[in-house]
Design a protein around this motif. Structure first.
Motif, short mmCIF file in Angstrom:
data_model
loop_
_atom_site.label_atom_id
_atom_site.label_comp_id
_atom_site.label_asym_id
_atom_site.label_seq_id
_atom_site.Cartn_x
_atom_site.Cartn_y
_atom_site.Cartn_z
N TYR A 121 0.84 -1.20 0.00
CA TYR A 121 0.00 0.00 0.00
C TYR A 121 0.87 1.25 0.00
O TYR A 121 0.62 2.20 -0.76
N ARG A 122 1.90 1.28 0.84
CA ARG A 122 2.78 2.45 0.93
C ARG A 122 3.53 2.66 -0.39
O ARG A 122 3.70 3.80 -0.85
N GLU A 123 3.97 1.57 -0.99
CA GLU A 123 4.71 1.67 -2.25
C GLU A 123 3.82 2.26 -3.35
O GLU A 123 4.24 3.14 -4.09
N LEU A 124 2.61 1.79 -3.45
CA LEU A 124 1.69 2.28 -4.48
C LEU A 124 1.30 3.74 -4.23
O LEU A 124 1.23 4.54 -5.16
N GLU A 125 1.05 4.07 -2.98
CA GLU A 125 0.70 5.45 -2.63
C GLU A 125 1.86 6.39 -2.95
O GLU A 125 1.66 7.52 -3.39
N GLY A 126 3.10 5.90 -2.74
CA GLY A 126 4.27 6.70 -3.04
C GLY A 126 4.45 6.97 -4.52
O GLY A 126 5.08 7.96 -4.92
N LYS A 127 3.89 6.10 -5.34
CA LYS A 127 3.94 6.28 -6.79
C LYS A 127 2.69 6.98 -7.33
O LYS A 127 2.51 7.09 -8.54
N ASN A 128 1.84 7.45 -6.41
CA ASN A 128 0.58 8.11 -6.77
C ASN A 128 -0.32 7.22 -7.63
O ASN A 128 -1.01 7.69 -8.55
N ILE A 129 -0.30 5.93 -7.33
CA ILE A 129 -1.16 4.97 -8.02
C ILE A 129 -2.45 4.82 -7.22
O ILE A 129 -2.41 4.52 -6.03
N GLU A 130 -3.57 5.06 -7.88
CA GLU A 130 -4.86 4.94 -7.21
C GLU A 130 -5.33 3.49 -7.26
O GLU A 130 -5.31 2.85 -8.31
N PHE A 131 -5.76 2.98 -6.11
CA PHE A 131 -6.21 1.59 -6.03
C PHE A 131 -7.24 1.45 -4.93
O PHE A 131 -7.41 2.34 -4.09
N GLU A 132 -7.93 0.33 -4.93
CA GLU A 132 -8.85 0.03 -3.84
C GLU A 132 -8.73 -1.44 -3.47
O GLU A 132 -8.51 -2.29 -4.34
N SER A 133 -8.84 -1.72 -2.19
CA SER A 133 -8.75 -3.10 -1.73
C SER A 133 -10.05 -3.82 -2.06
O SER A 133 -11.12 -3.22 -2.08
N ASP A 134 -9.96 -5.11 -2.31
CA ASP A 134 -11.13 -5.89 -2.69
C ASP A 134 -11.96 -6.26 -1.46
O ASP A 134 -11.41 -6.52 -0.38
N LYS A 135 -13.27 -6.28 -1.62
CA LYS A 135 -14.17 -6.57 -0.51
C LYS A 135 -14.21 -8.05 -0.16
O LYS A 135 -14.60 -8.42 0.95
N ASP A 136 -13.81 -8.92 -1.10
CA ASP A 136 -13.91 -10.36 -0.88
C ASP A 136 -12.60 -10.99 -0.43
O ASP A 136 -12.59 -11.82 0.48
N PHE A 137 -11.50 -10.59 -1.07
CA PHE A 137 -10.21 -11.22 -0.79
C PHE A 137 -9.20 -10.16 -0.36
O PHE A 137 -8.89 -9.24 -1.13
N TYR A 138 -8.70 -10.31 0.84
CA TYR A 138 -7.83 -9.30 1.45
C TYR A 138 -6.55 -9.06 0.67
O TYR A 138 -5.92 -8.00 0.79
N TYR A 139 -6.14 -10.02 -0.14
CA TYR A 139 -4.87 -9.90 -0.86
C TYR A 139 -5.03 -9.31 -2.26
O TYR A 139 -4.04 -9.09 -2.96
N MET A 140 -6.27 -9.05 -2.69
CA MET A 140 -6.53 -8.52 -4.03
C MET A 140 -6.76 -7.02 -3.98
O MET A 140 -7.39 -6.50 -3.05
N ILE A 141 -6.26 -6.31 -4.98
CA ILE A 141 -6.54 -4.88 -5.13
C ILE A 141 -6.89 -4.60 -6.59
O ILE A 141 -6.46 -5.30 -7.50
N LYS A 142 -7.71 -3.57 -6.77
CA LYS A 142 -8.04 -3.11 -8.12
C LYS A 142 -7.29 -1.80 -8.38
O LYS A 142 -7.40 -0.85 -7.61
N ILE A 143 -6.53 -1.77 -9.47
CA ILE A 143 -5.80 -0.57 -9.84
C ILE A 143 -6.77 0.35 -10.58
O ILE A 143 -7.28 -0.01 -11.64
N LYS A 144 -7.01 1.53 -10.04
CA LYS A 144 -7.98 2.45 -10.64
C LYS A 144 -7.32 3.45 -11.59
O LYS A 144 -7.89 3.82 -12.61
N LYS A 145 -6.11 3.88 -11.25
CA LYS A 145 -5.43 4.86 -12.10
C LYS A 145 -3.93 4.81 -11.83
O LYS A 145 -3.52 4.79 -10.67
N SER A 146 -3.16 4.80 -12.89
CA SER A 146 -1.70 4.78 -12.74
C SER A 146 -1.06 5.50 -13.92
O SER A 146 -1.41 5.24 -15.08
N SER A 147 -0.14 6.38 -13.63
CA SER A 147 0.56 7.11 -14.69
C SER A 147 1.82 6.36 -15.12
O SER A 147 2.48 6.77 -16.07
N VAL A 148 2.13 5.27 -14.43
CA VAL A 148 3.31 4.47 -14.78
C VAL A 148 2.86 3.06 -15.15
O VAL A 148 1.81 2.59 -14.72
#
Length: 368
Positions: A121-148
């Motif tokens: 989470y800290r690494e992605l936030e540091g790269k200004n990558i927008e994401f959200e954690s999944d409601k079903d599986f704690y290890y899954m995330i959805k990438i919403k926006k990334s400039s890299v």
């Protein structure tokens, strides 16, 4: 404009003539015909939408097709091969599906064998990558926006964050992984699901990985090593699983070779390989053969899955096993209602779940 035309025509060439997946075609075109001062994300979006509109383009040279698309891109429709349009229209909301295909949805899995959730989470936030954690599986995330490009991140290169569609993770979750059990995966490459299984069992399960392609098995072994999987728990089997050599296991995973039609949201180049339904029929025959052979293994449970939108590869393959079929997830929609076994299976779709299109069903082998 001429640079964009040249670039998109190159992408189309690699997809059309070389049968490359869109991601590979884009990478090749970007390497040799990169337009100046144009955002790569916009170029990828254009490339994807061009391929999605392939069957709506006029006849002519690739540059002509590209110019036509660029001039009409706001009005041109996403189109499937005629036979596919007709079939899917009887099964699902095809307009909703097409509307969702225009969007780009990327799922990723935090690999807890090598890192922890907070660090990622800290690494992605540091790269200004927008994401959200999944409601079903704690290890899954959805990438919403990334400039890299995600593939350029060190956490991705180090397999701490793995690009992995949520629909695919559902296939593994359907097995209900448990520590200490033995699992056989009869069509295992490229190994993403096996790495998840070992992560969920904390490297304390034993897994037998079979595949008909030896080079793919070597790549799979390398991937599992990079993912932090305990290789002493991994057994590689080079075999055609229609002539299976495994005698017994606790559980069986048959994520069968298929048309990959469920992947068109991420790889629309698949549409160019589906000009008629002959390919579907060939895969259905193979899937039935694989399933019949896998049922000779002494085991408690089998999960059958395909990344396909077509019932010929899903419901019709397991309809003869209705009595032992079980629906894996109560909180996901059932299979196609035109088929009795649909009530004992799950389907995911881009337009309803923001995932690839998977068919999943569990067979309770203790009832055989």
């Amino acid at each position: 404009m001429s640079e964009i035309v040249k670039f998109l025509a190159t992408v189309l060439y690699y997809v059309e003539k070389k049968n490359f997946p869109l991601a590979v075609a884009f990478k090749r075109a970007y390497l040799y015909n990169k337009p100046r001062k144009i955002d790569s994300n916009l170029l990828y979006d254009y490339s994807k939408r061009l391929i999605l509109s392939y069957y709506a383009l006029p006849q002519g040279k690739r540059s002509f097709k590209v110019r036509y698309w660029l001039e009409n891109k706001e009005n041109i429709e996403i189109k499937f091969p005629n036979w596919m349009e007709e079939k899917l229209s009887t099964l699902l909301d095809i307009n909703a599906l097409k509307g969702k295909l225009k969007e780009r949805c990327v799922w990723a899995r935090i690999n807890l064998l090598k890192t922890d959730i907070d660090k990622i989470y800290r690494e992605l936030e540091g790269k200004n990558i927008e994401f959200e954690s999944d409601k079903d599986f704690y290890y899954m995330i959805k990438i919403k926006k990334s400039s890299v490009r995600l593939s350029s991140l060190s956490i991705v290169k180090d397999c701490k964050l793995i690009i992995h569609d949520k629909g695919s993770s559902l296939v593994v979750e359907a097995l209900k992984p448990e520590i200490g059990e033995k699992v056989v995966d009869l069509s295992s490459a490229p190994g993403i699901k096996a790495s998840l299984y070992m992560m969920l069992t904390e490297n304390r399960a034993e897994i037998f990985l079979a595949d008909v392609d030896f080079k793919r098995l070597l790549k799979e072994y390398s991937l599992l090593k990079r993912c932090g999987v305990d290789l002493s728990k991994i057994h590689i089997i080079y075999q055609d699983s229609t002539k299976n050599s495994v005698i017994r296991s606790d559980k069986i995973l048959l994520d069968a070779p298929c048309s990959s039609s469920g992947m068109i949201n991420n790889d629309p180049s698949i549409l160019l390989k589906l000009w008629d339904n002959e390919k579907i029929e060939r895969f259905a025959k193979l899937q039935k053969s694989l399933l019949s052979e896998s049922l000779k293994i002494t085991a408690n449970k089998l999960v059958y899955a395909v990344c396909s939108l077509f019932p010929e590869e899903g419901e019709k393959v397991i309809e003869d096993y209705y009595e032992i079929a079980e629906k894996p997830f109560s909180n996901y929609q059932s299979g196609y209602s035109l088929f009795k076994v649909g009530e004992k299976s799950n389907r995911t779709f881009p337009h309803t779940d923001s995932t690839e299109g998977f068919f999943i069903s569990t067979l309770n082998l203790t009832k055989l």
